[in-house]
Design an enzyme around this catalytic site. Structure first.
Site, PDB file in Angstrom:
ATOM      1  N   ALA A 151     -22.322 -41.374 -88.902  1.00 47.40           N
ATOM      2  CA  ALA A 151     -23.540 -42.093 -88.520  1.00 47.40           C
ATOM      3  C   ALA A 151     -24.043 -41.622 -87.157  1.00 47.40           C
ATOM      4  O   ALA A 151     -25.226 -41.286 -86.994  1.00 47.40           O
ATOM      5  CB  ALA A 151     -23.276 -43.593 -88.497  1.00 47.40           C
ATOM      6  N   TYR A 152     -23.135 -41.569 -86.194  1.00 45.95           N
ATOM      7  CA  TYR A 152     -23.517 -41.199 -84.829  1.00 45.95           C
ATOM      8  C   TYR A 152     -24.011 -39.756 -84.766  1.00 45.95           C
ATOM      9  O   TYR A 152     -25.080 -39.467 -84.212  1.00 45.95           O
ATOM     10  CB  TYR A 152     -22.314 -41.402 -83.908  1.00 45.95           C
ATOM     11  CG  TYR A 152     -22.588 -41.142 -82.451  1.00 45.95           C
ATOM     12  CD1 TYR A 152     -23.429 -41.973 -81.723  1.00 45.95           C
ATOM     13  CD2 TYR A 152     -21.994 -40.075 -81.793  1.00 45.95           C
ATOM     14  CE1 TYR A 152     -23.675 -41.748 -80.374  1.00 45.95           C
ATOM     15  CE2 TYR A 152     -22.229 -39.831 -80.447  1.00 45.95           C
ATOM     16  CZ  TYR A 152     -23.072 -40.671 -79.742  1.00 45.95           C
ATOM     17  OH  TYR A 152     -23.316 -40.435 -78.414  1.00 45.95           O
ATOM     18  N   ALA A 153     -23.241 -38.830 -85.352  1.00 44.48           N
ATOM     19  CA  ALA A 153     -23.594 -37.416 -85.254  1.00 44.48           C
ATOM     20  C   ALA A 153     -24.855 -37.082 -86.042  1.00 44.48           C
ATOM     21  O   ALA A 153     -25.660 -36.250 -85.608  1.00 44.48           O
ATOM     22  CB  ALA A 153     -22.425 -36.549 -85.723  1.00 44.48           C
ATOM     23  N   LYS A 156     -27.779 -38.013 -83.960  1.00 45.87           N
ATOM     24  CA  LYS A 156     -27.960 -37.070 -82.853  1.00 45.87           C
ATOM     25  C   LYS A 156     -28.466 -35.717 -83.347  1.00 45.87           C
ATOM     26  O   LYS A 156     -29.183 -35.013 -82.625  1.00 45.87           O
ATOM     27  CB  LYS A 156     -26.651 -36.917 -82.081  1.00 45.87           C
ATOM     28  CG  LYS A 156     -26.250 -38.161 -81.296  1.00 45.87           C
ATOM     29  CD  LYS A 156     -27.280 -38.546 -80.246  1.00 45.87           C
ATOM     30  CE  LYS A 156     -26.785 -39.632 -79.306  1.00 45.87           C
ATOM     31  NZ  LYS A 156     -27.788 -39.989 -78.277  1.00 45.87           N
TER      32      LYS A 156
END
Length: 244
Positions: A151-153, A156
């Site tokens: 989710a985070y990557a 980004k």
């Protein structure tokens, strides 16, 4: 006319964002310190920027809210005369395997990290003065692909693509747009939920054999924001001590 440069730094009250605000203050910038909720921490950041040699004000803002984001730029123009540098350091983290991901967490993360980056970039594209710079924050996990970071990557990765396209769209305005993608960095956001064994393992990954510090990242951002870094444009700088 004053030669003072003016920066808007979202997420400027803590961690990497605060280190960036202080580094810019040390270069004589006037800084608008954007913060989400921690008014005391924001006030401390303002004091730190002032102590470093700059001027500063704090503005409470949700970067994903158009009016809030505009208020940071309005403050920069009202208090300091304009905007030369925009650093979007505001962000949130949600770690989970894809199979177990809570979609409410995904929505909240994308709202801040993706929509917020677009809102800040849009405002920057409209207001940054010639000779200025836009710097967004990503993560080296976009390339490293650590499990649990989907989710985070992925959010980004969207920021990286958006920023590189923004650099092309700013043609003729004499404004750069770059991304700084930290590796494992010793911030509260990174350390939260990790036991010492995990932290020690990650610290051994770079050839330099340590975690990054907020100051390490801030110096890279400050260079890209400065006239000395103005020939660097449309790039993703993976500031991670050499992890591959």
């Amino acid at each position: 006319m004053s030669s003072e440069r003016v920066a808007v730094v979202s997420g400027g009250s803590r961690g990497i964002g605060r280190a960036i605000a202080e580094a810019l203050g040390g270069q004589g910038y006037a800084v608008v310190v954007g913060y989400a909720s921690a008014a005391d921490a924001a006030a401390e950041a303002v004091d730190a920027v002032t102590a470093a040699g700059g001027r500063a004000v704090a503005v409470r803002a949700d970067v994903a809210d158009e009016a809030d984001a505009a208020a940071m730029f309005d403050a920069a123009e009202r208090e300091f005369g304009g905007v030369d540098v925009v650093v979007n350091s505001a962000g949130r983290m949600a770690l989970s395997p894809v199979a177990d991901l809570d979609l409410a967490d995904l929505d909240a993360l994308y709202r801040t990290n993706v929509r917020g980056s677009f809102v800040m970039a849009r405002e920057a594209a409209r207001r940054v003065r010639p000779g200025g710079a836009v710097v967004t924050l990503s993560t080296s996990v976009v390339g490293l692909r650590f499990p649990g970071y989907a989710a985070y990557a992925s959010g980004k990765a969207a920021v990286e693509t958006m920023t590189q396209i923004l650099a092309q769209e700013l043609r003729g305005k004499d404004v750069t747009a770059n991304v700084v993608a930290p590796g494992p960095t010793a911030t509260d956001l990174f350390l939260d939920g990790k036991d010492q064994a995990v932290v020690d393992h990650l610290a051994k990954q770079p050839p330099l054999e340590r975690l990054g510090t907020p100051g390490d990242i801030a110096e890279v951002v400050a260079f890209l924001a400065s006239p000395a870094g103005h020939w660097v444009n449309g790039q993703v700088v993976r500031a991670n001590g050499g992890i591959v």
